[in-house]
Design a protein around this motif. Sequence first.
Motif, PDB file in Angstrom:
ATOM      1  N   ALA A 107      -4.790   6.280  20.514  1.00 52.08           N
ATOM      2  CA  ALA A 107      -4.317   5.013  19.952  1.00 52.08           C
ATOM      3  C   ALA A 107      -3.517   4.270  21.017  1.00 52.08           C
ATOM      4  O   ALA A 107      -3.669   3.053  21.192  1.00 52.08           O
ATOM      5  CB  ALA A 107      -3.479   5.261  18.707  1.00 52.08           C
ATOM      6  N   GLY A 108      -2.696   4.998  21.751  1.00 55.19           N
ATOM      7  CA  GLY A 108      -1.952   4.386  22.857  1.00 55.19           C
ATOM      8  C   GLY A 108      -2.875   3.837  23.922  1.00 55.19           C
ATOM      9  O   GLY A 108      -2.652   2.743  24.451  1.00 55.19           O
ATOM     10  N   ARG A 109      -3.921   4.564  24.244  1.00 52.82           N
ATOM     11  CA  ARG A 109      -4.884   4.099  25.257  1.00 52.82           C
ATOM     12  C   ARG A 109      -5.588   2.827  24.783  1.00 52.82           C
ATOM     13  O   ARG A 109      -5.792   1.895  25.565  1.00 52.82           O
ATOM     14  CB  ARG A 109      -5.920   5.192  25.550  1.00 52.82           C
ATOM     15  CG  ARG A 109      -5.378   6.363  26.336  1.00 52.82           C
ATOM     16  CD  ARG A 109      -5.039   5.977  27.779  1.00 52.82           C
ATOM     17  NE  ARG A 109      -6.212   5.407  28.405  1.00 52.82           N
ATOM     18  CZ  ARG A 109      -6.241   4.233  29.037  1.00 52.82           C
ATOM     19  NH1 ARG A 109      -5.151   3.512  29.164  1.00 52.82           N
ATOM     20  NH2 ARG A 109      -7.370   3.779  29.566  1.00 52.82           N
ATOM     21  N   ASP A 116      -1.395  -4.591  24.611  1.00 51.63           N
ATOM     22  CA  ASP A 116      -0.217  -4.502  23.746  1.00 51.63           C
ATOM     23  C   ASP A 116       0.618  -3.292  24.175  1.00 51.63           C
ATOM     24  O   ASP A 116       0.575  -2.229  23.554  1.00 51.63           O
ATOM     25  CB  ASP A 116      -0.666  -4.378  22.289  1.00 51.63           C
ATOM     26  CG  ASP A 116       0.478  -4.491  21.297  1.00 51.63           C
ATOM     27  OD1 ASP A 116       1.651  -4.383  21.711  1.00 51.63           O
ATOM     28  OD2 ASP A 116       0.186  -4.685  20.094  1.00 51.63           O
ATOM     29  N   ALA A 117       1.377  -3.476  25.258  1.00 47.84           N
ATOM     30  CA  ALA A 117       2.158  -2.376  25.823  1.00 47.84           C
ATOM     31  C   ALA A 117       3.184  -1.803  24.839  1.00 47.84           C
ATOM     32  O   ALA A 117       3.308  -0.577  24.746  1.00 47.84           O
ATOM     33  CB  ALA A 117       2.832  -2.809  27.114  1.00 47.84           C
ATOM     34  N   ASP A 122       4.642   2.955  21.763  1.00 45.91           N
ATOM     35  CA  ASP A 122       5.022   3.546  20.485  1.00 45.91           C
ATOM     36  C   ASP A 122       4.096   4.712  20.142  1.00 45.91           C
ATOM     37  O   ASP A 122       4.556   5.785  19.723  1.00 45.91           O
ATOM     38  CB  ASP A 122       4.987   2.482  19.386  1.00 45.91           C
ATOM     39  CG  ASP A 122       5.463   3.021  18.050  1.00 45.91           C
ATOM     40  OD1 ASP A 122       6.562   3.614  17.993  1.00 45.91           O
ATOM     41  OD2 ASP A 122       4.727   2.856  17.053  1.00 45.91           O
ATOM     42  N   TYR A 123       2.794   4.525  20.327  1.00 46.74           N
ATOM     43  CA  TYR A 123       1.851   5.608  20.021  1.00 46.74           C
ATOM     44  C   TYR A 123       1.982   6.765  21.015  1.00 46.74           C
ATOM     45  O   TYR A 123       1.860   7.932  20.620  1.00 46.74           O
ATOM     46  CB  TYR A 123       0.417   5.094  19.975  1.00 46.74           C
ATOM     47  CG  TYR A 123       0.094   4.409  18.675  1.00 46.74           C
ATOM     48  CD1 TYR A 123       0.239   5.075  17.461  1.00 46.74           C
ATOM     49  CD2 TYR A 123      -0.359   3.100  18.654  1.00 46.74           C
ATOM     50  CE1 TYR A 123      -0.046   4.454  16.264  1.00 46.74           C
ATOM     51  CE2 TYR A 123      -0.657   2.468  17.449  1.00 46.74           C
ATOM     52  CZ  TYR A 123      -0.495   3.149  16.253  1.00 46.74           C
ATOM     53  OH  TYR A 123      -0.789   2.541  15.067  1.00 46.74           O
ATOM     54  N   VAL A 143      -0.315  13.826  30.728  1.00 49.62           N
ATOM     55  CA  VAL A 143      -1.085  12.577  30.745  1.00 49.62           C
ATOM     56  C   VAL A 143      -0.319  11.479  30.013  1.00 49.62           C
ATOM     57  O   VAL A 143      -0.299  10.322  30.445  1.00 49.62           O
ATOM     58  CB  VAL A 143      -2.482  12.800  30.124  1.00 49.62           C
ATOM     59  CG1 VAL A 143      -3.246  11.510  29.996  1.00 49.62           C
ATOM     60  CG2 VAL A 143      -3.275  13.810  30.946  1.00 49.62           C
ATOM     61  N   VAL A 144       0.325  11.839  28.914  1.00 56.70           N
ATOM     62  CA  VAL A 144       1.119  10.855  28.167  1.00 56.70           C
ATOM     63  C   VAL A 144       2.265  10.330  29.038  1.00 56.70           C
ATOM     64  O   VAL A 144       2.491   9.114  29.117  1.00 56.70           O
ATOM     65  CB  VAL A 144       1.664  11.461  26.851  1.00 56.70           C
ATOM     66  CG1 VAL A 144       2.664  10.513  26.184  1.00 56.70           C
ATOM     67  CG2 VAL A 144       0.526  11.781  25.894  1.00 56.70           C
TER      68      VAL A 144
END
Length: 190
Positions: A107-109, A116-117, A122-123, A143-144
């Motif tokens: 979802a973050g990717r 939408d940084a 947040d994700y 990786v996160v």
Amino acid sequence: MLRKLSICLLLVPMLLGCGPRRYPATLRMADSLCLVSPDSAISLLARYADSLSDAPQAVRMYHRLLQIKARDKAYVRHTSDSAILSVLHYYINGGDRRLLPEAYYYAGRVYSDLGDAPQALDYFEKALESMKGEYEDLELKGVVYSQMGRLFSYQGLYRESLEMNKKGYANSMRLKDNNGMAYALNDIGF
């Protein structure tokens, strides 16, 4: 003695049935291909899609997550959040908890690709939170941290970027991952 043995024979299958869900071998193979040959994973997942009509929801959602993962690893830019949101909601609301951190990560990717940084960060943060305890995945955690470091850097938030990259380096040291340490040091130097 015979009674105890009978009880043990009844309990063992029940306990084994409570373990992690098993997914079809084709999907597990596609998952392993995502990192080394994402185009092959995309092709395999496309061929497997026809056999999903009668599959349990857990298998269909895992297939969707793998499609997103394979496309991401093949550098196919995400243009919509609709696919990941349905997958994410499934894992948040009772799907295989082991896959929730990965769903949050992708979802973050997706939101990173959509520009939408804040939503992406947040994700990524939720991915880290969901990895606490028994669901810790040190490789995914690294990786996160790297993704968060890059997003902070792109926004000119260098102190936050440095903090994430240092955490990524420490994580790579825990894994004894020389490549991860090299990339983290490169990001720290940048």
